[in-house]
Design a protein around this motif. Sequence first.
Motif, PDB file in Angstrom:
ATOM      1  N   UNK A  61      -9.227  13.270  -6.753  1.00 17.00           N
ATOM      2  CA  UNK A  61     -10.414  12.571  -6.248  1.00 17.00           C
ATOM      3  C   UNK A  61     -10.776  11.402  -7.147  1.00 17.00           C
ATOM      4  N   UNK A  62     -10.783  11.643  -8.457  1.00 14.16           N
ATOM      5  CA  UNK A  62     -11.122  10.570  -9.402  1.00 14.16           C
ATOM      6  C   UNK A  62     -10.074   9.465  -9.356  1.00 14.16           C
ATOM      7  N   UNK A  63      -8.810   9.841  -9.249  1.00 12.65           N
ATOM      8  CA  UNK A  63      -7.738   8.848  -9.150  1.00 12.65           C
ATOM      9  C   UNK A  63      -7.842   8.044  -7.873  1.00 12.65           C
ATOM     10  N   UNK A  64      -8.193   8.718  -6.807  1.00 11.61           N
ATOM     11  CA  UNK A  64      -8.354   8.038  -5.524  1.00 11.61           C
ATOM     12  C   UNK A  64      -9.536   7.067  -5.559  1.00 11.61           C
ATOM     13  N   UNK A  65     -10.627   7.477  -6.182  1.00 11.33           N
ATOM     14  CA  UNK A  65     -11.790   6.590  -6.302  1.00 11.33           C
ATOM     15  C   UNK A  65     -11.446   5.377  -7.164  1.00 11.33           C
ATOM     16  N   UNK A  66     -10.707   5.596  -8.251  1.00  8.36           N
ATOM     17  CA  UNK A  66     -10.324   4.482  -9.125  1.00  8.36           C
ATOM     18  C   UNK A  66      -9.383   3.525  -8.401  1.00  8.36           C
TER      19      UNK A  66
ATOM     20  N   UNK B 209      -9.231   3.019  -5.167  1.00 10.68           N
ATOM     21  CA  UNK B 209     -10.017   2.315  -4.154  1.00 10.68           C
ATOM     22  C   UNK B 209     -10.811   1.186  -4.780  1.00 10.68           C
ATOM     23  N   UNK B 210     -11.426   1.443  -5.954  1.00 11.72           N
ATOM     24  CA  UNK B 210     -12.169   0.386  -6.645  1.00 11.72           C
ATOM     25  C   UNK B 210     -11.238  -0.749  -7.048  1.00 11.72           C
ATOM     26  N   UNK B 211     -10.055  -0.407  -7.539  1.00 14.52           N
ATOM     27  CA  UNK B 211      -9.085  -1.419  -7.961  1.00 14.52           C
ATOM     28  C   UNK B 211      -8.624  -2.268  -6.768  1.00 14.52           C
ATOM     29  N   UNK B 212      -8.362  -1.630  -5.644  1.00 15.07           N
ATOM     30  CA  UNK B 212      -7.930  -2.376  -4.454  1.00 15.07           C
ATOM     31  C   UNK B 212      -9.053  -3.263  -3.918  1.00 15.07           C
TER      32      UNK B 212
ATOM     33  N   UNK C 269       0.813  -1.204   0.000  1.00 14.02           N
ATOM     34  CA  UNK C 269       0.000   0.000   0.000  1.00 14.02           C
ATOM     35  C   UNK C 269       0.853   1.262   0.000  1.00 14.02           C
ATOM     36  N   UNK C 270       1.933   1.260   0.773  1.00 15.46           N
ATOM     37  CA  UNK C 270       2.808   2.436   0.818  1.00 15.46           C
ATOM     38  C   UNK C 270       3.467   2.662  -0.535  1.00 15.46           C
ATOM     39  N   UNK C 271       3.800   1.582  -1.235  1.00 13.40           N
ATOM     40  CA  UNK C 271       4.398   1.718  -2.562  1.00 13.40           C
ATOM     41  C   UNK C 271       3.435   2.321  -3.565  1.00 13.40           C
ATOM     42  N   UNK C 272       2.173   1.878  -3.516  1.00 16.35           N
ATOM     43  CA  UNK C 272       1.151   2.419  -4.419  1.00 16.35           C
ATOM     44  C   UNK C 272       0.929   3.897  -4.107  1.00 16.35           C
ATOM     45  N   UNK C 273       0.841   4.226  -2.825  1.00 16.87           N
ATOM     46  CA  UNK C 273       0.660   5.630  -2.425  1.00 16.87           C
ATOM     47  C   UNK C 273       1.817   6.481  -2.913  1.00 16.87           C
TER      48      UNK C 273
END
Length: 174
Positions: free
Chosen positions: A160-165, A167-170, A3-7
């Motif tokens: 926001x859109x990137x964060x939503x995408x 979250x859906x992917x995870x 998760x830290x790597x993705x962030x």
Amino acid sequence: MGTAGVRTVRAGIFTALCVALSSGAHVLLSGSPVPLLPFLLVSAAVFAAAFALAGRERGFARIAALLVPLELAADTVFTTGRHACYGQAGGPVTGPLRSVGVDLLCGGGSVGTPLARMTAHGGQVTAYPSGVHGVPGTALPWLLLAAHVAAGLLAALWLRRGEAAAARLLRAAA
């Protein structure tokens, strides 16, 4: 990658794009490059904000409440650094300012020098154009403020859109 790597990757890409666009627009409007130290300070602040916001899903309003002031602060840092290093007329600052630490701010190079050379008005660099496409110079600060607020809102929407995408992917991967 955890998760830290993705962030970290998301925050890095966001920082690279936002700071490149912001500093590039600043160079285009001012006709002079952005000093390296202010550029790095803004990059670190944007990365820290993007990394902090990437931890959990947040709404557009919360993201925009952070990014609009961050965009305005970035412009202030770029403008202050440019004026300290290059003066109001765009030339290098010499004299007593050099003896009180301007070298700390201005040392290390600049960002956008080739772009600044292309945009110099007839070889003469100006602080800001006196008017743009029929817009009087007195209205330019208000247009710049509106552009910075719009850029902050657009960046917030993008994040926001990137964060939503993400979250859906995870959620789909889990």
